[in-house]
Design a protein around this motif. Structure first.
Motif, PDB file in Angstrom:
ATOM      1  N   MET A 173      11.736  12.623   6.929  1.00  0.00           N
ATOM      2  CA  MET A 173      11.504  11.182   6.172  1.00  0.00           C
ATOM      3  C   MET A 173      10.062  10.921   6.006  1.00  0.00           C
ATOM      4  O   MET A 173       9.546  10.576   5.089  1.00  0.00           O
ATOM      5  CB  MET A 173      12.483  10.197   6.513  1.00  0.00           C
ATOM      6  CG  MET A 173      13.940  10.488   6.245  1.00  0.00           C
ATOM      7  SD  MET A 173      14.964   9.275   7.099  1.00  0.00           S
ATOM      8  CE  MET A 173      14.744   7.624   6.097  1.00  0.00           C
ATOM      9  N   MET A 174       9.584  10.841   7.250  1.00  0.00           N
ATOM     10  CA  MET A 174       7.981  10.257   7.456  1.00  0.00           C
ATOM     11  C   MET A 174       7.124  11.505   7.040  1.00  0.00           C
ATOM     12  O   MET A 174       6.139  11.051   6.523  1.00  0.00           O
ATOM     13  CB  MET A 174       7.877  10.119   8.967  1.00  0.00           C
ATOM     14  CG  MET A 174       8.484   8.941   9.534  1.00  0.00           C
ATOM     15  SD  MET A 174       8.945   7.331   8.194  1.00  0.00           S
ATOM     16  CE  MET A 174       7.156   6.886   8.170  1.00  0.00           C
ATOM     17  N   MET A 175       7.345  12.932   7.124  1.00  0.00           N
ATOM     18  CA  MET A 175       6.636  13.709   6.374  1.00  0.00           C
ATOM     19  C   MET A 175       6.674  13.753   4.985  1.00  0.00           C
ATOM     20  O   MET A 175       5.550  13.818   4.413  1.00  0.00           O
ATOM     21  CB  MET A 175       7.157  15.018   6.947  1.00  0.00           C
ATOM     22  CG  MET A 175       7.024  15.514   8.449  1.00  0.00           C
ATOM     23  SD  MET A 175       5.165  15.965   8.435  1.00  0.00           S
ATOM     24  CE  MET A 175       5.087  17.388   7.788  1.00  0.00           C
ATOM     25  N   GLY A 176       7.960  13.353   4.515  1.00  0.00           N
ATOM     26  CA  GLY A 176       8.012  13.168   2.983  1.00  0.00           C
ATOM     27  C   GLY A 176       6.945  11.679   2.638  1.00  0.00           C
ATOM     28  O   GLY A 176       6.175  11.917   1.681  1.00  0.00           O
ATOM     29  N   SER A 177       7.020  10.891   3.510  1.00  0.00           N
ATOM     30  CA  SER A 177       6.129   9.604   3.377  1.00  0.00           C
ATOM     31  C   SER A 177       4.797  10.178   3.129  1.00  0.00           C
ATOM     32  O   SER A 177       4.066   9.360   2.358  1.00  0.00           O
ATOM     33  CB  SER A 177       6.565   8.498   4.132  1.00  0.00           C
ATOM     34  OG  SER A 177       6.033   7.285   4.121  1.00  0.00           O
ATOM     35  N   TYR A 178       4.586  10.638   4.307  1.00  0.00           N
ATOM     36  CA  TYR A 178       2.964  10.973   4.492  1.00  0.00           C
ATOM     37  C   TYR A 178       2.509  11.834   3.407  1.00  0.00           C
ATOM     38  O   TYR A 178       1.297  11.504   2.552  1.00  0.00           O
ATOM     39  CB  TYR A 178       2.745  12.012   5.461  1.00  0.00           C
ATOM     40  CG  TYR A 178       1.419  12.769   5.735  1.00  0.00           C
ATOM     41  CD1 TYR A 178       0.423  11.742   6.269  1.00  0.00           C
ATOM     42  CD2 TYR A 178       1.195  13.882   5.340  1.00  0.00           C
ATOM     43  CE1 TYR A 178      -0.725  12.478   6.406  1.00  0.00           C
ATOM     44  CE2 TYR A 178      -0.195  14.260   5.465  1.00  0.00           C
ATOM     45  CZ  TYR A 178      -1.069  13.644   5.966  1.00  0.00           C
ATOM     46  OH  TYR A 178      -2.461  14.371   6.067  1.00  0.00           O
ATOM     47  N   HIS A 179       3.079  12.836   2.690  1.00  0.00           N
ATOM     48  CA  HIS A 179       2.871  13.631   1.693  1.00  0.00           C
ATOM     49  C   HIS A 179       2.969  12.706   0.421  1.00  0.00           C
ATOM     50  O   HIS A 179       2.131  12.973  -0.537  1.00  0.00           O
ATOM     51  CB  HIS A 179       3.433  15.034   1.392  1.00  0.00           C
ATOM     52  CG  HIS A 179       3.373  15.914   2.373  1.00  0.00           C
ATOM     53  ND1 HIS A 179       1.969  16.594   2.742  1.00  0.00           N
ATOM     54  CD2 HIS A 179       4.186  16.507   3.185  1.00  0.00           C
ATOM     55  CE1 HIS A 179       2.239  17.210   3.794  1.00  0.00           C
ATOM     56  NE2 HIS A 179       3.594  17.235   4.222  1.00  0.00           N
TER      57      HIS A 179
END
Length: 281
Positions: A173-179
């Motif tokens: 989820m946070m990887m998606g948020s980062y990108h």
């Protein structure tokens, strides 16, 4: 006591539903209601400790930096960027810097410090979830999450009684948020003034690509093949968990509130993008 709740609940449901199956259903639901009541009562009796929360966040962040070997100037700069994003005042920044340095120590008691925080917030699961998200977000400031950092995150999950699989979902989820942020949509929305209106979060109205859409699904913690009902359920759950007033009442430090608001904005933007792509309201 849970047995009494089961009997009472069963009796009430048998009257309401006008069937003996209501009583049987009550035998299952009653103990769960009792447990929920006890948890709420304990939450009210257990005082939250916002300073401990802020301290442990930066201690663990320092420990994450040290896990890669030597703490470089880049690591320190990244931690400083995270402090800037939280808009810490001078006193809070000093507390964060001291905590970061303690976490770098080779004998830093990671598990005992996490256990101490868990004891304060175990009945405030939303706050612990936010802790995990913010920790991952800080670790991802450079866009990389190596194996040693993941191991530490899984230790956090163990101490917080969070399933390993759930922590893996938080990471995605946070990887998606980062990108999503890297693609500039957060800034686009702020510039257009469409992200937040009063106490409401505005919709996503920017251009999108397939990659953006995939990141949006990751932000909601769901698969791209999810049914519309599942999408809506995930969105409502996340927005409820990140509601500023609820988080403050449960002991989230005020210094972390702005980050939680921005997270809510990303969740809203991701949901609006998915709505637009899937064609539902």
């Amino acid at each position: 006591m849970s047995f009494i709740w089961a009997i009472i609940t069963g009796f009430v449901l048998s009257i309401v539903l006008k069937t003996g199956w209501g009583f049987i259903l009550g035998l299952f639901i009653g103990p769960m209601l009792y447990q929920a009541f006890c948890n709420k009562l304990t939450e009210q009796k257990t005082k939250a400790n916002p300073e401990l929360y802020l301290t442990v966040v930066f201690e663990v962040l320092g420990h994450l930096s040290k896990a890669k070997g030597v703490v470089t100037q880049d690591d320190i700069n990244l931690a400083s960027q995270f402090m800037d994003r939280l808009q810490l005042d001078r006193n809070s920044r000093k507390l964060a810097q001291d905590s970061f340095n303690r976490g770098k120590a080779s004998d830093y008691p990671l598990r005992s410090r996490l256990a101490e925080l868990y004891a304060q917030y175990r009945y405030r699961r939303n706050v612990l979830n936010i802790f995990c998200e913010q920790l991952i977000q800080a670790a991802l400031v450079d866009g990389i999450l190596d194996e040693k950092e993941q191991q530490i995150l899984f230790i956090v999950a163990e101490e917080f009684n969070i399933p390993r699989q759930q922590m893996a979902i938080y990471v995605q989820m946070m990887m998606g948020s980062y990108h999503f942020r890297q693609n500039g949509y957060h800034n686009q929305q702020n510039q257009r003034g469409q992200y937040q209106h009063g106490n409401h979060y505005g919709g996503y109205q920017g251009r999108s690509t397939q990659t953006d859409l995939q990141n949006a699904y990751k932000i909601l913690g769901i698969d791209s093949s999810a049914e519309i009902s599942e999408i809506k359920r995930a969105y409502r759950k996340l927005m409820n968990e990140h509601h500023p007033d609820k988080l403050v009442s449960k002991g989230l430090p005020k210094e972390m509130l702005e980050a939680a608001k921005k997270r809510a904005q990303e969740i809203q933007a991701a949901y609006d993008l998915i709505k637009s792509a899937r064609g539902f309201k």
